[in-house]
Design an enzyme around this catalytic site. Structure first.
Site, mmCIF file in Angstrom:
data_model
loop_
_atom_site.group_PDB
_atom_site.id
_atom_site.type_symbol
_atom_site.label_atom_id
_atom_site.label_comp_id
_atom_site.label_asym_id
_atom_site.label_seq_id
_atom_site.Cartn_x
_atom_site.Cartn_y
_atom_site.Cartn_z
ATOM 1 N N LYS A 121 101.613 3.083 6.206
ATOM 2 C CA LYS A 121 101.571 3.318 7.647
ATOM 3 C C LYS A 121 102.965 3.458 8.225
ATOM 4 O O LYS A 121 103.858 2.679 7.882
ATOM 5 C CB LYS A 121 100.881 2.106 8.278
ATOM 6 C CG LYS A 121 100.995 1.999 9.754
ATOM 7 C CD LYS A 121 100.356 0.712 10.247
ATOM 8 C CE LYS A 121 100.241 0.719 11.734
ATOM 9 N NZ LYS A 121 101.538 0.824 12.399
ATOM 10 N N LYS A 162 108.594 -0.524 5.830
ATOM 11 C CA LYS A 162 109.751 -1.246 6.390
ATOM 12 C C LYS A 162 110.995 -0.877 5.607
ATOM 13 O O LYS A 162 110.891 -0.563 4.421
ATOM 14 C CB LYS A 162 109.513 -2.764 6.299
ATOM 15 C CG LYS A 162 108.252 -3.265 6.978
ATOM 16 C CD LYS A 162 108.393 -3.358 8.466
ATOM 17 C CE LYS A 162 107.060 -3.728 9.126
ATOM 18 N NZ LYS A 162 107.101 -3.962 10.530
ATOM 19 N N ASP A 208 105.513 2.890 11.284
ATOM 20 C CA ASP A 208 105.554 1.844 12.300
ATOM 21 C C ASP A 208 105.509 2.466 13.692
ATOM 22 O O ASP A 208 105.633 3.679 13.849
ATOM 23 C CB ASP A 208 106.780 0.944 12.092
ATOM 24 C CG ASP A 208 106.413 -0.519 12.339
ATOM 25 O OD1 ASP A 208 105.541 -0.770 13.178
ATOM 26 O OD2 ASP A 208 107.000 -1.405 11.693
ATOM 27 N N GLU A 209 105.349 1.586 14.697
ATOM 28 C CA GLU A 209 105.111 2.100 16.052
ATOM 29 C C GLU A 209 106.290 2.922 16.582
ATOM 30 O O GLU A 209 106.090 3.849 17.369
ATOM 31 C CB GLU A 209 104.796 0.949 17.021
ATOM 32 C CG GLU A 209 105.941 -0.026 17.363
ATOM 33 C CD GLU A 209 106.216 -1.040 16.268
ATOM 34 O OE1 GLU A 209 105.389 -1.158 15.340
ATOM 35 O OE2 GLU A 209 107.267 -1.713 16.324
ATOM 36 N N HIS A 213 97.953 2.233 17.142
ATOM 37 C CA HIS A 213 98.805 1.037 17.161
ATOM 38 C C HIS A 213 98.940 0.616 18.620
ATOM 39 O O HIS A 213 99.281 1.429 19.469
ATOM 40 C CB HIS A 213 100.177 1.383 16.568
ATOM 41 C CG HIS A 213 101.056 0.177 16.375
ATOM 42 N ND1 HIS A 213 101.449 -0.618 17.421
ATOM 43 C CD2 HIS A 213 101.604 -0.362 15.262
ATOM 44 C CE1 HIS A 213 102.208 -1.597 16.958
ATOM 45 N NE2 HIS A 213 102.317 -1.471 15.653
ATOM 46 N N LYS A 273 102.141 -13.540 12.488
ATOM 47 C CA LYS A 273 103.345 -13.851 13.265
ATOM 48 C C LYS A 273 103.172 -13.610 14.758
ATOM 49 O O LYS A 273 104.021 -13.989 15.550
ATOM 50 C CB LYS A 273 104.527 -13.012 12.733
ATOM 51 C CG LYS A 273 104.427 -11.501 13.038
ATOM 52 C CD LYS A 273 105.586 -10.691 12.465
ATOM 53 C CE LYS A 273 105.406 -9.207 12.774
ATOM 54 N NZ LYS A 273 106.390 -8.343 12.153
HETATM 55 O O1 LIG Z 1 104.865 -3.709 12.019
HETATM 56 C C1 LIG Z 1 103.896 -4.400 12.177
HETATM 57 C C2 LIG Z 1 103.562 -5.456 11.216
HETATM 58 O O2 LIG Z 1 104.533 -5.607 10.206
HETATM 59 P P1 LIG Z 1 104.492 -6.854 9.179
HETATM 60 O O3 LIG Z 1 103.220 -6.714 8.387
HETATM 61 O O4 LIG Z 1 105.712 -6.696 8.327
HETATM 62 O O5 LIG Z 1 104.541 -8.119 10.004
HETATM 63 C C3 LIG Z 1 103.016 -4.073 13.339
HETATM 64 O O6 LIG Z 1 103.732 -3.319 14.272
HETATM 65 C C4 LIG Z 1 102.388 -5.251 14.009
HETATM 66 O O7 LIG Z 1 101.331 -5.621 13.203
HETATM 67 C C5 LIG Z 1 101.826 -4.954 15.393
HETATM 68 O O8 LIG Z 1 101.144 -6.024 15.928
HETATM 69 P P2 LIG Z 1 99.594 -5.973 16.302
HETATM 70 O O9 LIG Z 1 98.871 -5.606 15.043
HETATM 71 O O10 LIG Z 1 99.276 -7.333 16.793
HETATM 72 O O11 LIG Z 1 99.432 -4.924 17.332
HETATM 73 MG MG LIG Z 2 105.373 -2.641 13.845
#
Ligand SMILES: O=C(COP(=O)(O)O)[C@H](O)[C@H](O)COP(=O)(O)O
Ligand SMILES: [Mg+2]
Length: 494
Positions: free
Chosen positions: A212, A186, A214-215, A304, A344
């Site tokens: 990792k 992040k 992010d998406e 993801h 969350k």
């Molecule tokens: O970026 C994050 C989590 O970041 P953080 O740990 O800062 O909240 C992911 O994209 C989510 O987990 C996806 O959701 P899911 O896993 O439900 O598909």
């Molecule tokens: Mg994410």
């Protein structure tokens, strides 16, 4: 019960088999066209689907169920004489049971069977084009949801499944007897390659197994993909050397075209990455292509589930994530985001456990409180490592291990990188919380109830953990889940 095949009679309740009447031009009800067979006994080789349907006012639920069977297999809105050029009795899907959803007026469960001959072997694109192709827009239905699916063993065997599987993944990583730890880098967007690599190094050096992408990190102007890969792999190698552990960072190879995806994956391999990542939004054929690529190249393939919430979350319309999870295991991914229950993002604990079972079972048992309507034999398809991610922190370690056990990646993005002592301190806090909780569980302690005490005791000797608990200990996301089971128990006969 209706008696199908009553010779020639045209009533709501019967199939019209008199050829003169059956094939005269015009419109018949779907149940009369043969898509409703209440006496049908599903075969072991059938694909079975459970739809939740909400018919429009005045639409008979049985006719609506027959229409779902029809529109997801062979039918159109009128009788076509070309049916007679086919073995249409086998090709028609059959709705064979309809019942009201307990406690939700206007909604019905419709059970539909599809003969295996309707599907191309090893193709999720083909299976989905039938089962969710047209029918969700059908006007007589206000809403429809594919709740669950039973994929027959004969069909499962035509899929290759996860390229690596969770057992071989652990062997390659040389990590056993505990959940794996990760973190999403992040902020999601905006870091330069060099700063990004620094975050990866700090997280891995502090004790995480994985970092990792992010998406939505692909190849934007602020950081092109090659830059990212170079800095990330430099960080992975340095952290491995510093800790003596195998480390990885999921390099997101998602791109605009299949050629881009392959080019990125090849470069990740050249740099020695053990893992690459794709987003669900690339589509089923691209996922299956990447599964083949990962198998050829001994690569762990992380998925993801970006985008899934647009169609999995609402109970009345869309596709349950348990169905997506079954398709993904067949399609062949090694990691799959499956939710956290406590974090969350949407996730009822029992429903989420159902997804985990789909990933890790050899044989998934029918379990209505977890939303699983069918037994599913996985025919030794490899197991997927589920990934718990989204708004979790060290203070929830006991809940996460209690809910999901050892075979899971616990990913704390904000819960690592937002630590007041810095990224490395965040990683230390998570690793210490994990190890003290696994130890306590292995010693036979009741971690579900004693978890907070166990964490506090460990925090006395670990300042980063103390800081994490002080910062986030009280944070929880207590909202009513949207997607819950309609059953408290699984009846022994149903
Ligand atoms: O970026 C994050 C989590 O970041 P953080 O740990 O800062 O909240 C992911 O994209 C989510 O987990 C996806 O959701 P899911 O896993 O439900 O598909
Ligand atoms: Mg994410």
């Amino acid at each position: 019960m209706n008696k199908p095949y009553e010779e020639g009679l045209i009533t709501d309740a019967t199939v019209v088999t008199n050829e003169k009447k059956r094939y005269s031009a015009g419109v018949l009800k779907y149940r009369q066209m043969g898509y409703w067979e209440p006496d049908y006994v599903p075969k072991d080789t059938d694909v079975l689907c459970l739809f939740r349907i909400t018919p429009q006012e005045g639409v008979d639920p049985v006719e609506a169920a027959a229409a779902v069977a029809g529109e997801s297999s062979t039918a159109t809105w009128t009788v076509v004489w070309t049916d007679r050029l086919t073995a249409c009795d086998s090709y028609r899907a059959k709705a064979y049971q309809v019942e009201p959803v307990p406690g939700i007026p206007g909604q019905y469960f419709a059970w539909v069977a599809y003969d295996i001959i309707l599907f191309e072997e090893g193709s999720i694109a083909n299976m989905t084009a039938s089962l969710i192709g047209n029918v969700f827009s059908f006007k007589p239905l206000k809403a429809a949801r594919l709740e669950d699916i039973r994929i027959p063993v004969a069909y499962v065997k035509t899929f290759k499944g996860p390229p690596t599987g969770l057992i071989v993944e652990r062997e390659r990583l040389d990590k056993f007897g505990r959940p794996l730890l990760g973190a999403t880098t992040k902020p999601k967007l905006g870091l330069s390659g060099r700063n990004y690599g620094r975050v990866v190094y700090e997280g891995l050096k502090g004790g995480l197994d994985f970092m990792k992408d992010d998406e939505n990190i692909n190849s934007q102007p602020f950081m092109h993909w090659r830059d990212r890969y170079l800095y990330v792999m430099d960080a992975v190698n340095k952290a491995s050397a510093a800790t003596g552990e195998v480390k990885g960072s999921y390099l997101n190879v998602t791109g605009a075209t299949m050629e881009d995806i392959y080019e990125r994956a090849e470069f990740a391999k050249e740099l020695g990455s053990v893992i690459v990542m794709i987003d669900l939004v690339i589509g089923w054929s691209a996922i299956q292509s990447m599964c083949n690529w990962a198998r050829r190249n001994d690569m762990i393939l992380h998925l993801h589930r970006a985008g899934h919430g647009t169609y999995t979350r609402q109970k009345n319309h869309g596709v349950s994530f348990r169905v997506i999870a079954k398709w993904l295991r067949c399609a062949g991914v090694d990691h799959m985001h499956t939710g956290t229950a406590v974090g969350k993002l949407e996730g009822d604990p029992m429903t989420v456990q159902g997804y985990y079972n789909v990933c890790r079972d050899s044989f998934t048992k029918k379990d209505l409180p977890r939303g699983l309507f069918y037994d599913q034999d996985w025919a030794d398809l490899k197991k997927v490592m589920p990934v718990a991610s989204g708004g979790i922190h060290a203070g929830q370690m006991h809940q996460l291990i209690d809910l999901f056990g050892d075979d899971v990646v616990l990913q704390f993005g904000g819960g690592t990188i937002g630590h007041p002592g810095g990224i490395q301190a965040g990683a230390v806090a998570n690793r210490v919380a994990l190890e003290c909780m696994v130890k306590a569980r292995n010693e036979g302690r009741d971690i579900k109830n004693e978890g907070p005490e166990i964490l506090q005791a460990a925090a006395r000797f670990c300042t980063p953990l103390k800081q994490a608990l002080d910062t986030w200990g009280e944070i929880s996301f207590n909202y009513t889940p949207t997607d819950t089971s309609d059953y408290a128990t699984t009846p022994s006969v149903a």
